[in-house]
Enzyme design. Structure first.
Site, PDB file in Angstrom:
ATOM      1  N   ASP A   1       0.829  -1.200   0.000  1.00  0.00           N
ATOM      2  CA  ASP A   1       0.000   0.000   0.000  1.00  0.00           C
ATOM      3  C   ASP A   1       0.869   1.257   0.000  1.00  0.00           C
ATOM      4  O   ASP A   1       1.945   1.289   0.590  1.00  0.00           O
ATOM      5  CB  ASP A   1      -0.898  -0.003   1.240  1.00  0.00           C
ATOM      6  CG  ASP A   1      -1.614   1.309   1.441  1.00  0.00           C
ATOM      7  OD1 ASP A   1      -2.485   1.626   0.620  1.00  0.00           O
ATOM      8  OD2 ASP A   1      -1.267   2.036   2.400  1.00  0.00           O
TER       9      ASP A   1
ATOM     10  N   GLU B   1       1.174  -0.434  -5.199  1.00  0.00           N
ATOM     11  CA  GLU B   1       0.176   0.606  -5.445  1.00  0.00           C
ATOM     12  C   GLU B   1       0.929   1.920  -5.628  1.00  0.00           C
ATOM     13  O   GLU B   1       1.371   2.537  -4.656  1.00  0.00           O
ATOM     14  CB  GLU B   1      -0.801   0.715  -4.273  1.00  0.00           C
ATOM     15  CG  GLU B   1      -1.898   1.737  -4.528  1.00  0.00           C
ATOM     16  CD  GLU B   1      -2.479   2.327  -3.260  1.00  0.00           C
ATOM     17  OE1 GLU B   1      -3.614   2.829  -3.319  1.00  0.00           O
ATOM     18  OE2 GLU B   1      -1.804   2.322  -2.212  1.00  0.00           O
TER      19      GLU B   1
END
Length: 342
Positions: free
Chosen positions: A170, A226
């Site tokens: 993330d 990401e």
């Protein structure tokens, strides 16, 4: 059950276990394993990506303000319950990826890492650099040996103890750049990607180490970054100078699918041209994975893609025993088409 083989083309179902029940409650890992996973497998997915698994105090953060990196989110059950979920998924032929939050941490001092030793720089950068003001979270100092060891051991923990099949890392953009990607359009050319003025070289090293460790422990593991900046070489092997990820998560397509519904409703050739351009807009050297929708659209103040397609019909004409409408038929067909193309 044995780990399913690595999929050449992951078809990813992103999920939050606690929100998977129709009841007004926080759903459990066992509920998700018994009630949701069989349906996911029947729908043709081969990979499940779980968010909100690392322990976090603020439930409304969806798991992105981690307070205890080695603990399982307690609201959905015990460590054994999570292991049951992953083993059930493997039995169904589904691989399970953890949405791993190593980009930042909760700023809580009583139950988090912040001020762990009485200072603001035990695990994080000191001063302003150690805070992400938009997220109200602390930012790791990847240049410290202790921080790298802590995070790398966390990678090993989730792979070995719970048998996850890989990770979606993330917030990689916030890791890679001193400016955290905030209000930055990345239109300035390659100098923005390889200039120490902008790039946190310690974070680059950490991501390479994390990918090498993941593949060393589980050679069949899948890692996804990401990153909205499309950092060059993110999916190249570390031995070739890359970051070592299998895929970069393309963030644009999900927003564009929703935008297409709002602008033209898929009703004209211009809309089709925009969609093709959006799906093809990527470097040929970077393996890119895209979702039709993610939690950024469906949960953060928005709606699901099905809601966007069907409007009020989704509430009044999809229940058993109600009359089917052209709006529902059209919405279901377009939803399938979007998933197929993406």
């Amino acid at each position: 059950h044995a780990r399913p083989p690595k999929a050449a083309a992951p078809r990813v179902y992103e999920a939050h276990v606690g929100m998977s029940s129709e009841e007004p409650e926080v759903a459990s890992y066992r509920h998700f394993a018994d009630e949701v996973l069989p349906r996911v497998a029947r729908l043709g997915y081969n990979t499940v990506q779980l968010m909100g698994v690392q322990e976090h105090s603020l439930y409304s953060s969806f798991g992105y303000q981690v307070t205890s990196f080695f603990a399982v989110a307690h609201r959905s059950g015990t460590p054994e319950d999570l292991k049951y979920l992953i083993d059930t998924a493997h039995g169904l032929g589904l691989r399970v990826l953890l949405d791993l939050v190593h980009s930042h941490a909760s700023q809580n001092t009583k139950d988090g890492l912040n001020m762990h030793d009485g200072t603001d720089h035990c695990h994080f950068h000191s001063g302003e650099r150690g805070f992400h003001r938009l997220w109200t979270t602390r930012m790791f100092d990847y240049g410290r040996d202790e921080v790298r060891r802590f995070l790398l051991s966390n990678v090993a923990w989730w792979l070995e103890e719970y048998r996850f099949d890989g990770f979606r890392f993330d917030g990689v953009t916030a890791m890679l750049y001193h400016h955290r990607g905030v209000h930055w359009d990345f239109l300035g050319g390659t100098s923005e990607y390889f200039n120490p003025e902008y790039v946190d070289e310690d974070a680059v090293l950490y991501l390479k180490l994390a990918n090498d460790l993941t593949k060393a422990l589980v050679p069949s593991a899948t890692t996804i970054c990401e990153d909205v900046s499309a950092f060059p070489g993110s999916t190249r092997p570390t031995r070739a100078g890359g970051l070592g990820f299998d895929f970069r998560l393309g963030m644009g397509p999900a927003d564009q699918w929703f935008g297409a519904v709002e602008r033209c409703g898929f009703e004209n050739e211009l809309c089709a041209g925009e969609l093709v351009g959006m799906l093809m807009n990527r470097r040929g050297t970077d393996r890119t994975l895209s979702y039709v929708e993610s939690h950024d659209q469906a949960m953060v103040g928005g709606m699901s893609f099905a809601q966007a397609l069907m409007g009020e019909d989704i509430w009044h004409n999809m229940a058993a025993g109600t009359a089917e409408t052209p709006g529902v038929h059209r919405g279901v067909a377009l939803h399938k088409l979007a998933r197929l193309l993406t």
